[in-house]
Design a protein around this motif. Structure first.
Motif, PDB file in Angstrom:
ATOM      1  N   ILE A 127       7.641   3.185  14.799  1.00 31.60           N
ATOM      2  CA  ILE A 127       6.416   3.834  15.267  1.00 31.60           C
ATOM      3  C   ILE A 127       5.500   4.083  14.073  1.00 31.60           C
ATOM      4  N   LYS A 128       4.255   3.697  14.207  1.00 34.21           N
ATOM      5  CA  LYS A 128       3.263   3.896  13.159  1.00 34.21           C
ATOM      6  C   LYS A 128       2.167   4.814  13.687  1.00 34.21           C
ATOM      7  N   LEU A 129       2.112   6.013  13.163  1.00 33.16           N
ATOM      8  CA  LEU A 129       1.092   6.963  13.590  1.00 33.16           C
ATOM      9  C   LEU A 129      -0.106   6.883  12.654  1.00 33.16           C
ATOM     10  N   MET A 130      -1.291   6.761  13.233  1.00 32.15           N
ATOM     11  CA  MET A 130      -2.503   6.693  12.436  1.00 32.15           C
ATOM     12  C   MET A 130      -3.075   8.096  12.290  1.00 32.15           C
ATOM     13  N   ARG A 131      -2.620   8.787  11.267  1.00 34.84           N
ATOM     14  CA  ARG A 131      -2.977  10.190  11.110  1.00 34.84           C
ATOM     15  C   ARG A 131      -4.440  10.413  10.778  1.00 34.84           C
ATOM     16  N   TYR A 172     -14.694  -5.176  14.294  1.00 33.41           N
ATOM     17  CA  TYR A 172     -14.667  -3.780  14.731  1.00 33.41           C
ATOM     18  C   TYR A 172     -14.277  -3.735  16.209  1.00 33.41           C
ATOM     19  N   THR A 173     -13.414  -2.799  16.575  1.00 38.39           N
ATOM     20  CA  THR A 173     -12.995  -2.683  17.966  1.00 38.39           C
ATOM     21  C   THR A 173     -12.981  -1.218  18.400  1.00 38.39           C
ATOM     22  N   ASP A 174     -13.045  -1.015  19.697  1.00 38.44           N
ATOM     23  CA  ASP A 174     -12.872   0.306  20.284  1.00 38.44           C
ATOM     24  C   ASP A 174     -11.367   0.572  20.351  1.00 38.44           C
ATOM     25  N   PHE A 189     -10.243   3.517  10.281  1.00 48.84           N
ATOM     26  CA  PHE A 189     -11.121   4.072  11.301  1.00 48.84           C
ATOM     27  C   PHE A 189     -12.447   4.456  10.677  1.00 48.84           C
ATOM     28  N   VAL A 190     -13.499   4.050  11.354  1.00 46.42           N
ATOM     29  CA  VAL A 190     -14.847   4.369  10.894  1.00 46.42           C
ATOM     30  C   VAL A 190     -15.584   5.043  12.046  1.00 46.42           C
ATOM     31  N   THR A 191     -16.550   5.839  11.720  1.00 38.43           N
ATOM     32  CA  THR A 191     -17.314   6.543  12.739  1.00 38.43           C
ATOM     33  C   THR A 191     -18.788   6.176  12.626  1.00 38.43           C
ATOM     34  N   GLY A 204     -19.423  14.238  20.165  1.00 40.21           N
ATOM     35  CA  GLY A 204     -18.588  13.750  19.084  1.00 40.21           C
ATOM     36  C   GLY A 204     -19.068  12.406  18.567  1.00 40.21           C
ATOM     37  N   GLU A 205     -18.337  11.888  17.580  1.00 45.02           N
ATOM     38  CA  GLU A 205     -18.726  10.634  16.966  1.00 45.02           C
ATOM     39  C   GLU A 205     -18.060   9.458  17.661  1.00 45.02           C
ATOM     40  N   SER A 206     -18.687   8.320  17.565  1.00 42.47           N
ATOM     41  CA  SER A 206     -18.078   7.095  18.056  1.00 42.47           C
ATOM     42  C   SER A 206     -17.073   6.606  17.005  1.00 42.47           C
ATOM     43  N   VAL A 207     -15.856   6.329  17.437  1.00 40.99           N
ATOM     44  CA  VAL A 207     -14.795   5.899  16.527  1.00 40.99           C
ATOM     45  C   VAL A 207     -14.486   4.435  16.771  1.00 40.99           C
ATOM     46  N   GLN A 208     -14.442   3.678  15.692  1.00 41.98           N
ATOM     47  CA  GLN A 208     -14.082   2.268  15.800  1.00 41.98           C
ATOM     48  C   GLN A 208     -12.958   1.947  14.822  1.00 41.98           C
TER      49      GLN A 208
END
Length: 231
Positions: A127-131, A172-174, A189-191, A204-208
């Motif tokens: 499992i890889k959590l993207m903190r 870039y993806t959703d 992750f970029v916003t 809030g911000e859009s996260v990609q």
């Protein structure tokens, strides 16, 4: 006309077929047939039918070691697994999603935790959590890295699309529409605040997800919401 809609015609059109494709077979685009001889890992709750002598066991708390247990607790029960053992035919599905089968040959792939349907025990997984995204989306975003040799089945809402990632040409993806990506890619992750009013996330911000390097990423034409955004 009456013969066209008879029970015998319906059975003829929909009955199970042995296609001779091996361990994993796509009985239909949304139904996976597993010709089980020993054991297989599958998503909890994905069994729709079986024949033969098959037993199901819930994933043991300590079966994969303390490290995975702690990560699983941190991510929640998002992708509980069950082990099917025995001999027979096992049929799996997940909410009518389209199923894709991949035969890994010393390969590695990341799969969205919600889109992993089944895989052979010969494959290694973690499992890889993207903190980094945890501060923006409640609970963060977790994926499963699968590597080695063996069969794996993944799911997507409708037809998946694979985009090639090349050096100097990031993709870039959703996050909600991202199904899987090659194991040598490390997304960040970029916003983009300017997009927040255009895609339904006004608070809030859009996260990609940004993918750079050489590889591929699989997306679906559907935003699968399986975590909650913080208000």
């Amino acid at each position: 006309m009456e013969e066209k809609y008879s029970i015998s015609e319906f059975i003829k059109e929909t009955q199970q077929e042995d296609k001779g494709q091996g361990l994993f077979e796509l009985e239909t685009p949304r139904m996976l047939e597993i010709n089980l001889e020993k054991e297989i890992w599958a998503k909890m709750g994905s069994m729709v039918s079986y024949r033969g002598n098959i037993k199901f066991e819930r994933e043991g708390v300590l079966e994969h070691g303390l490290g995975k247990m702690f990560k699983k607790a941190f991510t929640g029960e998002g992708s509980s697994l069950m082990k099917a053992r025995g001999n027979g035919k096992l049929y799996l599905a997940d909410q009518g999603k389209k199923i894709s089968i991949l035969n890994l040959e010393n390969d590695s792939i990341y799969v969205n935790g919600n889109d992993l349907l089944a895989f052979e025990p010969s494959l290694q997984w973690d499992i890889k959590l993207m903190r980094k995204i945890a501060g923006i989306m409640s609970g963060g975003l977790f994926n499963v890295k699968i590597e080695g040799s063996g069969m794996v089945a993944i799911t997507s809402h409708y037809e998946p699309l694979t985009l090639l990632v090349k050096n100097g040409m990031p993709v870039y993806t959703d996050p909600n529409a991202t199904v899987a990506w090659s194991g040598d890619l490390q997304p960040e992750f970029v916003t983009d605040v300017s997009l927040k009013t255009f895609i339904g996330r006004g608070s809030g911000e859009s996260v990609q997800m940004k993918f750079e390097g050489e590889g591929f990423v699989v997306v679906q034409p559907f935003e699968e919401v399986y975590y909650s955004e913080k208000s």
